[in-house]
Design a protein around this motif. Sequence first.
Motif, PDB file in Angstrom:
ATOM      1  N   HIS A 389       6.323   0.481  -8.750  1.00  0.00           N
ATOM      2  CA  HIS A 389       5.437  -0.653  -8.488  1.00  0.00           C
ATOM      3  C   HIS A 389       5.774  -1.303  -7.152  1.00  0.00           C
ATOM      4  O   HIS A 389       4.881  -1.755  -6.439  1.00  0.00           O
ATOM      5  CB  HIS A 389       5.592  -1.680  -9.620  1.00  0.00           C
ATOM      6  CG  HIS A 389       4.544  -2.743  -9.607  1.00  0.00           C
ATOM      7  ND1 HIS A 389       3.250  -2.518  -9.999  1.00  0.00           N
ATOM      8  CD2 HIS A 389       4.608  -4.045  -9.214  1.00  0.00           C
ATOM      9  CE1 HIS A 389       2.549  -3.647  -9.874  1.00  0.00           C
ATOM     10  NE2 HIS A 389       3.348  -4.577  -9.395  1.00  0.00           N
ATOM     11  N   TYR A 390       7.077  -1.351  -6.817  1.00  0.00           N
ATOM     12  CA  TYR A 390       7.519  -1.959  -5.562  1.00  0.00           C
ATOM     13  C   TYR A 390       8.329  -0.954  -4.747  1.00  0.00           C
ATOM     14  O   TYR A 390       9.212  -0.281  -5.286  1.00  0.00           O
ATOM     15  CB  TYR A 390       8.385  -3.195  -5.830  1.00  0.00           C
ATOM     16  CG  TYR A 390       7.699  -4.260  -6.660  1.00  0.00           C
ATOM     17  CD1 TYR A 390       6.683  -5.039  -6.114  1.00  0.00           C
ATOM     18  CD2 TYR A 390       8.079  -4.486  -7.973  1.00  0.00           C
ATOM     19  CE1 TYR A 390       6.054  -6.019  -6.872  1.00  0.00           C
ATOM     20  CE2 TYR A 390       7.460  -5.462  -8.738  1.00  0.00           C
ATOM     21  CZ  TYR A 390       6.445  -6.224  -8.187  1.00  0.00           C
ATOM     22  OH  TYR A 390       5.819  -7.190  -8.942  1.00  0.00           O
ATOM     23  N   LYS A 412       6.334  -3.091  -0.223  1.00  0.00           N
ATOM     24  CA  LYS A 412       4.954  -2.677  -0.476  1.00  0.00           C
ATOM     25  C   LYS A 412       4.716  -2.667  -1.987  1.00  0.00           C
ATOM     26  O   LYS A 412       5.486  -2.096  -2.749  1.00  0.00           O
ATOM     27  CB  LYS A 412       4.682  -1.278   0.085  1.00  0.00           C
ATOM     28  CG  LYS A 412       3.241  -0.794  -0.148  1.00  0.00           C
ATOM     29  CD  LYS A 412       3.062   0.654   0.253  1.00  0.00           C
ATOM     30  CE  LYS A 412       3.059   0.801   1.763  1.00  0.00           C
ATOM     31  NZ  LYS A 412       2.725   2.204   2.153  1.00  0.00           N
ATOM     32  N   THR A 413       3.632  -3.301  -2.416  1.00  0.00           N
ATOM     33  CA  THR A 413       3.286  -3.341  -3.836  1.00  0.00           C
ATOM     34  C   THR A 413       2.422  -2.127  -4.198  1.00  0.00           C
ATOM     35  O   THR A 413       2.038  -1.346  -3.329  1.00  0.00           O
ATOM     36  CB  THR A 413       2.537  -4.631  -4.193  1.00  0.00           C
ATOM     37  OG1 THR A 413       1.291  -4.650  -3.496  1.00  0.00           O
ATOM     38  CG2 THR A 413       3.345  -5.852  -3.807  1.00  0.00           C
ATOM     39  N   GLU A 414       2.100  -2.013  -5.466  1.00  0.00           N
ATOM     40  CA  GLU A 414       1.357  -0.854  -5.971  1.00  0.00           C
ATOM     41  C   GLU A 414      -0.024  -0.735  -5.338  1.00  0.00           C
ATOM     42  O   GLU A 414      -0.538   0.379  -5.149  1.00  0.00           O
ATOM     43  CB  GLU A 414       1.237  -0.962  -7.494  1.00  0.00           C
ATOM     44  CG  GLU A 414       0.991   0.344  -8.194  1.00  0.00           C
ATOM     45  CD  GLU A 414       1.153   0.222  -9.707  1.00  0.00           C
ATOM     46  OE1 GLU A 414       1.473   1.239 -10.342  1.00  0.00           O
ATOM     47  OE2 GLU A 414       0.949  -0.889 -10.245  1.00  0.00           O
ATOM     48  N   ASP A 415      -0.628  -1.855  -4.977  1.00  0.00           N
ATOM     49  CA  ASP A 415      -1.976  -1.814  -4.388  1.00  0.00           C
ATOM     50  C   ASP A 415      -1.956  -1.654  -2.868  1.00  0.00           C
ATOM     51  O   ASP A 415      -2.994  -1.722  -2.209  1.00  0.00           O
ATOM     52  CB  ASP A 415      -2.770  -3.061  -4.780  1.00  0.00           C
ATOM     53  CG  ASP A 415      -2.129  -4.350  -4.263  1.00  0.00           C
ATOM     54  OD1 ASP A 415      -1.121  -4.269  -3.509  1.00  0.00           O
ATOM     55  OD2 ASP A 415      -2.612  -5.445  -4.616  1.00  0.00           O
ATOM     56  N   GLY A 416      -0.763  -1.455  -2.296  1.00  0.00           N
ATOM     57  CA  GLY A 416      -0.652  -1.223  -0.859  1.00  0.00           C
ATOM     58  C   GLY A 416      -0.364  -2.458  -0.035  1.00  0.00           C
ATOM     59  O   GLY A 416      -0.116  -2.368   1.175  1.00  0.00           O
ATOM     60  N   THR A 417      -0.360  -3.637  -0.654  1.00  0.00           N
ATOM     61  CA  THR A 417      -0.067  -4.874   0.056  1.00  0.00           C
ATOM     62  C   THR A 417       1.402  -4.913   0.461  1.00  0.00           C
ATOM     63  O   THR A 417       2.283  -4.555  -0.326  1.00  0.00           O
ATOM     64  CB  THR A 417      -0.370  -6.099  -0.820  1.00  0.00           C
ATOM     65  OG1 THR A 417      -1.729  -6.042  -1.249  1.00  0.00           O
ATOM     66  CG2 THR A 417      -0.115  -7.393  -0.062  1.00  0.00           C
ATOM     67  N   SER A 500       8.785  -2.762 -15.016  1.00  0.00           N
ATOM     68  CA  SER A 500       7.337  -2.564 -14.889  1.00  0.00           C
ATOM     69  C   SER A 500       6.890  -1.342 -15.684  1.00  0.00           C
ATOM     70  O   SER A 500       5.859  -1.365 -16.370  1.00  0.00           O
ATOM     71  CB  SER A 500       6.956  -2.390 -13.413  1.00  0.00           C
ATOM     72  OG  SER A 500       7.296  -3.539 -12.664  1.00  0.00           O
TER      73      SER A 500
END
Length: 516
Positions: A389-390, A412-417, A500
């Motif tokens: 996830h991270y 970086k998070t799972e959604d690419g942020t 997670s």
Amino acid sequence: MRKVDIFDTTLRDGEQSAGVNLHPHEKLEIALQLEKYGVDIMEAGFPASSYGDFQAVQQIAKTIKNATVVGLARSTKSDIDAVYEAVKDAAKPGIHIFLATSPIHMEYKLKKKPKEVVEAAVQAVEYASKFFTHIQWSAEDATRSEWPFLAHIIEKVIEAGANVINLPDTVGYTTPKEYAHLITYIKEHVPNIHKVKLSAHCHDDLGMAVSNSLSAIESGIDQIEGTINGIGERAGNASLEEIVVALQIRKDVYKVETNIDLTQTIRTSNLVSKLTGMIVPQNKAVVGANAFAHESGIHQDGVLKNKSTYEVINPEMVGLNSNKMVLGKHSGSHAFYQRCTELGIHLTKDEGQKLFTAFKDLTSKKKEVTEDDIFALMMDSSVKGLFPHYQMERLQISYGSHIIPTTTIAIKTEDGTVLQESATGKGSVESVYNTISRILNKDISLLDYRIQSTTDGSDALAEVYVKINCEGEVSNGRGIEHDVLEASAKAYLDAVNRLSIREKFASYSAKGVVVS
């Protein structure tokens, strides 16, 4: 010589050690090594306990070919159904059913009368016999049970279809002499006992698990149970590696043999230790770092003249050697993959590419890459396809004798942020962890922090193990890197990522997702 079966419960009873939380792929890695070690039966887990455990048992059952794969079940149809669904595709499937038989367990835990306990045990075994030919039944807390009742219930479950009977010393209470008497009593007072194999399962609360197990073997037991490195609940289980080496060294006494490949002992111990984060004590028998170390001048002199003066175990017999990787920074992928195959490392194509990339990166930092380094890289969660996830993108740390340690991290998070923050601390590691907590906006506290090196030398890889409490949930993490602080950051993130993944498995289980 008669044959004694080895029943390994590292993946079930061993994983119940406080703080141990293995991913399914890590359990599979251990299972593959246990198969290589030569165990006859491996208890892959407790399928009904969680979706994650079910998935791990199912994956192991589909992969292992040379050992019987069993799952644990309480004496309920739902548990038995879960085991069946998990192991039905195994080359050799089996089930392990248990029910407590001691007065204290029946009264306070089960809240059942002895007659009701017998009925429940018989019904469970009869139901399991519809699906399994290998049925092991355990009398939980057998050593504190009333012997006449124990003999009675064993007779009934054998009639119902059990073909292995286990007599666990569940709380590590018995002594070698008492255990031997119990086994003799059961053999003499259960008329159909000749139809089954008898098994011994000992815990180490009073430090007698191995002694009790060896006493059981002397009493004619057919199967012995334990875990690698003796891990398990409370003080742990009997150490399988100690038992099998004792059986080999003292064949003159025990007169039994096993299918264990003793040369895989050290590798199996190291793998379990690294993946569980449970460090093997240096003075532990057979596999401890000091097991073959001699500091006394008198001892050194004797060993130099003749090893047998102070060594009853040949180090090479248990797989202790000084083999080094012959690969370097100019090695190609083909040679690298071939060497991994020789080492027994099991990887998918994607995992192999990731491991090779990590290896090439390491050769630019280390003059000599050892087998231990390769295994350490292989066990890094980032090599396996976990989709964390991270993920850490950047790490910068400022430290000096007269400045406040400051860390800047990008994650970086799972959604690419990509999230970035900075924080300080009393020391560099604390500043790293404060920064991660700030980025994730979670209340995280460090419960334990341990560091060790994979090999000798100043260029050794650092392995960091942490235990955290994240908003009420406890998790372990592992980080491996050339730099100690980077390894520390990776370990912290790994612990959060494991939470997670655990939450995802819990959500699947809540939705009733049980089979593939």
